[in-house]
Design a protein around this motif. Structure first.
Motif, PDB file in Angstrom:
ATOM      1  N   ASP A 181      38.519  35.520  39.154  1.00  0.00           N
ATOM      2  CA  ASP A 181      39.208  34.912  38.021  1.00  0.00           C
ATOM      3  C   ASP A 181      40.714  34.926  38.268  1.00  0.00           C
ATOM      4  O   ASP A 181      41.339  35.994  38.290  1.00  0.00           O
ATOM      5  N   LYS A 235      35.098  36.191  37.790  1.00  0.00           N
ATOM      6  CA  LYS A 235      35.250  35.037  36.897  1.00  0.00           C
ATOM      7  C   LYS A 235      34.274  35.114  35.732  1.00  0.00           C
ATOM      8  O   LYS A 235      34.616  34.813  34.581  1.00  0.00           O
ATOM      9  N   GLY A 298      37.814  30.953  40.845  1.00  0.00           N
ATOM     10  CA  GLY A 298      36.388  30.666  40.892  1.00  0.00           C
ATOM     11  C   GLY A 298      35.754  30.789  42.260  1.00  0.00           C
ATOM     12  O   GLY A 298      34.531  30.686  42.386  1.00  0.00           O
TER      13      GLY A 298
END
Length: 338
Positions: A181, A235, A298
């Motif tokens: 993330d 993420k 990601g």
């Protein structure tokens, strides 16, 4: 100990407690009340450690027989000792094993150890692999300790790694990709070199600003510098079902030129609604290798491998308290809130 026919899998805490009572897992002192986790046992440092010139595997010898080839000096851990960054040590553990046929074991660093960039691996006599203990092993176990960025203070009783016990050939149920993330404002931390000593038994005892540099969002990218150590977050949320346990692969060359996640074990119940921890993220301990690497939001940086338990644990991860259940981006428990 006689094993009754049962499914192959990882042993839960109630079965681990039985192994302690039956002398399958032994210790030089009584186990601490919180030492057995939902699917693992924390291992404690013994009285002595040794500074060594190099890491090694004992292979055809015992750990102590092989130690004589590389030992530099002995360290008394009863009053605490500093393990210096860039050095390698071998320490005895209070626990030992008397595994019957049908049972094997595997160790990994505890999450708090990995988040301090301390590389640890289990050693057993006559072994040709780190962290894995063969079926039927009877003897002492040791831990190799190699702090990378920070020097650390540890003592007899400090817990650096943990042990899972497995029955039979445990199947791999499935794998799950874990992306990083890099959205929002704060996306991670980079370790400061030449910082002070971290006392591994001092919870909330260190100012994070003395040890870490915050990293902020930059168009969903982060440039990893060779040799630097980073704390990042996954993420998506990580969920470990109550009848499963997971291990994050420590090295996966197919996902990039970096090592991810020293601390590989995720216990049953992590991130589950039943344990009141939905939304828990995986914290990623990342070290870049030889070349700079541009990480994107990601991007897959690790993979979780899920394995079955032989039965449901009597207690799920976090139900008796945890520093990391329900976590987002988070440093180790040794640091005060930022």
């Amino acid at each position: 100990m006689t094993l009754t026919p049962a499914a192959h899998g990882i042993l839960p805490l109630q079965t681990l407690s039985e192994l302690v009572d039956q002398g399958v897992v032994l210790s030089t002192s009584a186990l601490d009340a919180d030492q057995i986790q939902p699917a693992s046992i924390d291992l404690r440092l013994g009285a002595w450690a040794w500074r060594v010139r190099a890491s090694y595997l004992p292979r055809t010898r015992t750990v102590m027989e092989r130690l004589s080839d590389v030992v530099m000096h002995e360290m008394d851990l009863s009053k605490g000792a500093v393990f210096e960054a860039g050095c390698v040590y071998i320490a005895e553990l209070q626990e030992s094993l008397n595994l019957p046929q049908g049972l094997s074991a595997r160790a990994n660093p505890k999450s708090s150890t990995g988040r301090c960039d301390v590389f640890v691996r289990l050693l057993s006599d006559y072994s040709d692999a780190f962290d894995d203990v063969r079926e039927g092993y009877n003897g002492p176990i040791y831990v190799e300790i190699a702090p990378q960025t920070f020097s650390v203070l540890a003592r007899t009783g400090t817990r650096l790694n943990q042990l899972r016990v497995k029955r039979g050939t445990v199947p791999k149920l499935y794998t799950s990709d874990c992306g990083v993330d890099l959205t929002g404002d704060l996306v991670g931390y980079r370790a400061r070199r030449h910082a002070g000593v971290i006392d591994l038994d001092n919870v909330d005892g260190h100012d994070p600003r003395d040890f870490w540099e915050p990293l902020y969002q930059n168009k969903g990218q982060l440039l990893l510098d060779p040799g630097e150590f980073y704390i990042l977050a996954s993420k998506t949320a990580v969920v470990i079902p109550v009848m499963e346990a997971a291990e994050m692969l420590p090295i996966d060359p197919s996902v990039g030129e970096f090592r991810v996640h020293y601390a590989g074990f995720f216990d049953p119940g992590f991130g589950t609604e039943e344990a009141q921890a939905t939304g828990s993220r995986g914290v990623l301990e990342v070290r870049c290798h030889e070349t700079p690497f541009l990480l994107e939001d990601g991007q897959t940086v690790a993979r979780l491998v899920y394995e079955p338990l032989i039965e449901r644990p009597e207690r799920l991860y976090g139900q008796s308290g945890s520093h990391y259940q329900g976590q987002g981006l988070k440093l180790s428990k040794h640091f005060k809130p930022w």
